[in-house]
Design a protein around this motif. Sequence first.
Motif, PDB file in Angstrom:
ATOM      1  N   HIS A 121      -8.543  -0.055  -4.267  1.00  0.00           N
ATOM      2  CA  HIS A 121      -8.619   1.161  -3.452  1.00  0.00           C
ATOM      3  C   HIS A 121      -9.148   2.270  -4.374  1.00  0.00           C
ATOM      4  O   HIS A 121      -8.522   2.558  -5.402  1.00  0.00           O
ATOM      5  CB  HIS A 121      -7.228   1.504  -2.918  1.00  0.00           C
ATOM      6  N   CYS A 179       0.880  -1.176   0.000  1.00  0.00           N
ATOM      7  CA  CYS A 179       0.000   0.000   0.000  1.00  0.00           C
ATOM      8  C   CYS A 179       0.910   1.215   0.000  1.00  0.00           C
ATOM      9  O   CYS A 179       2.008   1.164   0.573  1.00  0.00           O
ATOM     10  CB  CYS A 179      -0.846   0.071   1.274  1.00  0.00           C
ATOM     11  N   THR A 205      -0.156  -5.670   5.576  1.00  0.00           N
ATOM     12  CA  THR A 205       0.249  -4.705   4.544  1.00  0.00           C
ATOM     13  C   THR A 205       1.738  -4.423   4.646  1.00  0.00           C
ATOM     14  O   THR A 205       2.364  -4.644   5.680  1.00  0.00           O
ATOM     15  CB  THR A 205      -0.466  -3.352   4.744  1.00  0.00           C
ATOM     16  N   GLY A 253      -5.502  -7.855  -0.481  1.00  0.00           N
ATOM     17  CA  GLY A 253      -4.319  -7.131  -0.063  1.00  0.00           C
ATOM     18  C   GLY A 253      -4.340  -6.719   1.389  1.00  0.00           C
ATOM     19  O   GLY A 253      -5.135  -7.215   2.168  1.00  0.00           O
ATOM     20  N   GLY A 254      -3.511  -5.762   1.672  1.00  0.00           N
ATOM     21  CA  GLY A 254      -2.839  -4.798   0.837  1.00  0.00           C
ATOM     22  C   GLY A 254      -3.745  -4.222  -0.245  1.00  0.00           C
ATOM     23  O   GLY A 254      -4.951  -4.249  -0.155  1.00  0.00           O
ATOM     24  N   THR A 255      -3.088  -3.721  -1.256  1.00  0.00           N
ATOM     25  CA  THR A 255      -3.832  -3.040  -2.322  1.00  0.00           C
ATOM     26  C   THR A 255      -3.437  -3.595  -3.692  1.00  0.00           C
ATOM     27  O   THR A 255      -2.397  -3.202  -4.236  1.00  0.00           O
ATOM     28  CB  THR A 255      -3.546  -1.528  -2.269  1.00  0.00           C
ATOM     29  N   TYR A 275      -6.291   2.554  10.813  1.00  0.00           N
ATOM     30  CA  TYR A 275      -7.188   1.566  11.424  1.00  0.00           C
ATOM     31  C   TYR A 275      -6.900   0.155  10.907  1.00  0.00           C
ATOM     32  O   TYR A 275      -7.447  -0.822  11.425  1.00  0.00           O
ATOM     33  CB  TYR A 275      -8.663   1.910  11.087  1.00  0.00           C
ATOM     34  N   CYS A 276      -6.072   0.035   9.888  1.00  0.00           N
ATOM     35  CA  CYS A 276      -6.018  -1.199   9.102  1.00  0.00           C
ATOM     36  C   CYS A 276      -5.557  -2.419   9.893  1.00  0.00           C
ATOM     37  O   CYS A 276      -4.540  -2.388  10.578  1.00  0.00           O
ATOM     38  CB  CYS A 276      -5.107  -1.013   7.896  1.00  0.00           C
ATOM     39  N   CYS A 281      -5.201  -5.399   8.176  1.00  0.00           N
ATOM     40  CA  CYS A 281      -4.748  -6.381   7.175  1.00  0.00           C
ATOM     41  C   CYS A 281      -3.223  -6.501   7.184  1.00  0.00           C
ATOM     42  O   CYS A 281      -2.534  -5.675   7.770  1.00  0.00           O
ATOM     43  CB  CYS A 281      -5.193  -5.960   5.774  1.00  0.00           C
ATOM     44  N   ARG A 329      -7.018   8.410   5.584  1.00  0.00           N
ATOM     45  CA  ARG A 329      -7.561   7.863   4.347  1.00  0.00           C
ATOM     46  C   ARG A 329      -8.574   8.855   3.794  1.00  0.00           C
ATOM     47  O   ARG A 329      -9.797   8.649   3.866  1.00  0.00           O
ATOM     48  CB  ARG A 329      -8.239   6.528   4.656  1.00  0.00           C
ATOM     49  N   SER A 377       0.241   4.181   1.422  1.00  0.00           N
ATOM     50  CA  SER A 377       0.294   4.790   2.751  1.00  0.00           C
ATOM     51  C   SER A 377      -0.577   3.969   3.683  1.00  0.00           C
ATOM     52  O   SER A 377      -1.472   3.237   3.229  1.00  0.00           O
ATOM     53  CB  SER A 377      -0.176   6.239   2.698  1.00  0.00           C
ATOM     54  N   LEU A 378      -0.292   4.082   4.967  1.00  0.00           N
ATOM     55  CA  LEU A 378      -1.006   3.251   5.936  1.00  0.00           C
ATOM     56  C   LEU A 378      -2.288   3.935   6.407  1.00  0.00           C
ATOM     57  O   LEU A 378      -2.255   5.051   6.927  1.00  0.00           O
ATOM     58  CB  LEU A 378      -0.095   2.980   7.146  1.00  0.00           C
ATOM     59  N   CYS A 379      -3.417   3.264   6.224  1.00  0.00           N
ATOM     60  CA  CYS A 379      -4.660   3.713   6.852  1.00  0.00           C
ATOM     61  C   CYS A 379      -4.534   3.213   8.290  1.00  0.00           C
ATOM     62  O   CYS A 379      -4.389   2.004   8.504  1.00  0.00           O
ATOM     63  CB  CYS A 379      -5.877   3.072   6.195  1.00  0.00           C
TER      64      CYS A 379
HETATM   65  S1  SF4 Z   1      -4.902  -2.614   3.009  1.00  0.00           S
HETATM   66 FE1  SF4 Z   1      -6.368  -1.044   2.407  1.00  0.00          FE
HETATM   67  S2  SF4 Z   1      -7.127  -0.381   4.378  1.00  0.00           S
HETATM   68 FE2  SF4 Z   1      -5.207  -1.420   4.804  1.00  0.00          FE
HETATM   69  S3  SF4 Z   1      -3.583   0.159   4.759  1.00  0.00           S
HETATM   70 FE3  SF4 Z   1      -3.729  -0.727   2.738  1.00  0.00          FE
HETATM   71  S4  SF4 Z   1      -5.100   0.684   1.649  1.00  0.00           S
HETATM   72 FE4  SF4 Z   1      -5.421   1.011   3.803  1.00  0.00          FE
END
Ligand code: SF4
Length: 451
Positions: free
Chosen positions: A149, A63, A74, A114-116, A69-70, A72, A186, A65-67
């Motif tokens: 995304h 990704c 990443t 993902g990730g993205t 709250y994520c 996942c 985000r 940049s880091l959201c």
């Molecule tokens: S996986 Fe999606 S929600 Fe999580 S940091 Fe990456 S873009 Fe953001």
Amino acid sequence: MSKFEEDLIAKYDKPVPRYTSYPTVPDWNLEAFEKEEYLEGLSKSFAVNNDEGLSLYIHLPYCESLCTYCGCNTHISVNHQVEYPYIQALLKEWRMYLKLFKQRPKLKEIHLGGGTPTFFSADNLRYLIEEIKTSVELLPGYEFSFEGHPNNTTYEHLKVLKEVGFSRVSFGIQDFDIKVQKAINRVQPFDQVEKVTHWARALGYHSINFDLIYGLPFQKESSIKDTIEKVNTLRPDRIAFYSYAHVPWKRPGQRAYDEADLPDPSLKRKLNVIGQNLLRDNGYLPIGMDHFALPEDNLVKAFEEGRLHRNFMGYTTSNGQLLIGLGVSSISDTSYGYAQNAKSVKGYLMHIERGELPIVKGHTMSDNDRKIKRELLAVACEQKIQTKEALKLYSEQRERLEDLVSDGLLEKTADGFEVTLTGTQFLRNICALFDPNFGKQKGSKVFSQSV
Ligand code: SF4
Ligand SMILES: C[S@@+](CC[C@H](N)C(=O)[O-])C[C@H]1O[C@@H](n2cnc3c(N)ncnc32)[C@H](O)[C@@H]1O
């Protein structure tokens, strides 16, 4: 929200697994797992299930940049030079599986998660999919889907992925309130989401999913209402309405905001009820944990016809018995056992360079595991408890069963029990009835709250 609803949610809002697998990953018996035995199970599963078709999950971890709250797995990078070597590694991993299979695999599903996935250029994604397609026989009605995304999904991505066979896309939306968006790092304007949704429709994607989350920092009743109203103008076919999983011990990014800025438990429950009611008012039908769909969507048809299935990718319409996960942290499920790949990009690439499957842990399924998994799936997918085994298991949990019935989450039927409309909100808790490990997990910080 009525006092009854409030009490019910307060009672059942506990740390409970999402049951995308049974046993859940923290309950895998790691000591007893042997890679050789797992690979034998894989070959057996391939021999039995190839005619039905394989499902392929491909994890694309990057990704930009880091959201914050994520939750996942990443890997943040602004350097796009990482794309090509990673895709080469995925293909090398896939070729290792091809060597293990005795015949050409038949494929019915690919999901890019993902990730993205849209971090990768459209050309690199085309290359990845075309290479895989040259090695398989695609089954009629195959379904390819990806997570996009909205901020970096281009028309080119949607067009190229459609050309190589994708027909379903899932966009991460979460919330449209700018204060919430800033807090979670985000910022994602409605216009951008509207644009990618229109592109996807115009290109012929037949299913569009939006992910929403309740319980994010600064969310309030008006932000949930406004978000769902905006979402409704775009009428996605499916909506996932997730409870924010606050797991800062696993995802330190979540420490970027103050816990005091998160809705308190009572407000979070209220946001859940408001959101669910609005989705229903807008014509979306609940189809299991966290998921809603328009009546004409094939997930609803699968639910009505008892064909819904649940695996690491969430709910699907195909009851696949062999799922291969490629890439960092991906999990494979052969129905004889589970295996997970290395969780860091570095560790994953190291295994691939050495020419070995990057499996670092797993679990071998016993007959009892398989039985429990079937019962859990019947609750999660059909919302029924009616087989002999379920009733036997259930008789061992009489007190908890009676509690669920008297709370109106289950009702008695001629041949067992059925989940009520109220109960659909608590499917995770009902599934937990069958999980002998539930409540025994070491330490309390394992799963997120159920609501
Ligand atoms: S996986 Fe999606 S929600 Fe999580 S940091 Fe990456 S873009 Fe953001
Ligand atoms: C891999 S992301 C989606 C694709 C893409 N990376 C994006 O963000 O748009 C998968 C989804 O998981 C959900 N998710 C991520 N972290 C979460 C958390 N802490 N609690 C609940 N849901 C979460 C979000 O709804 C997100 O859209």
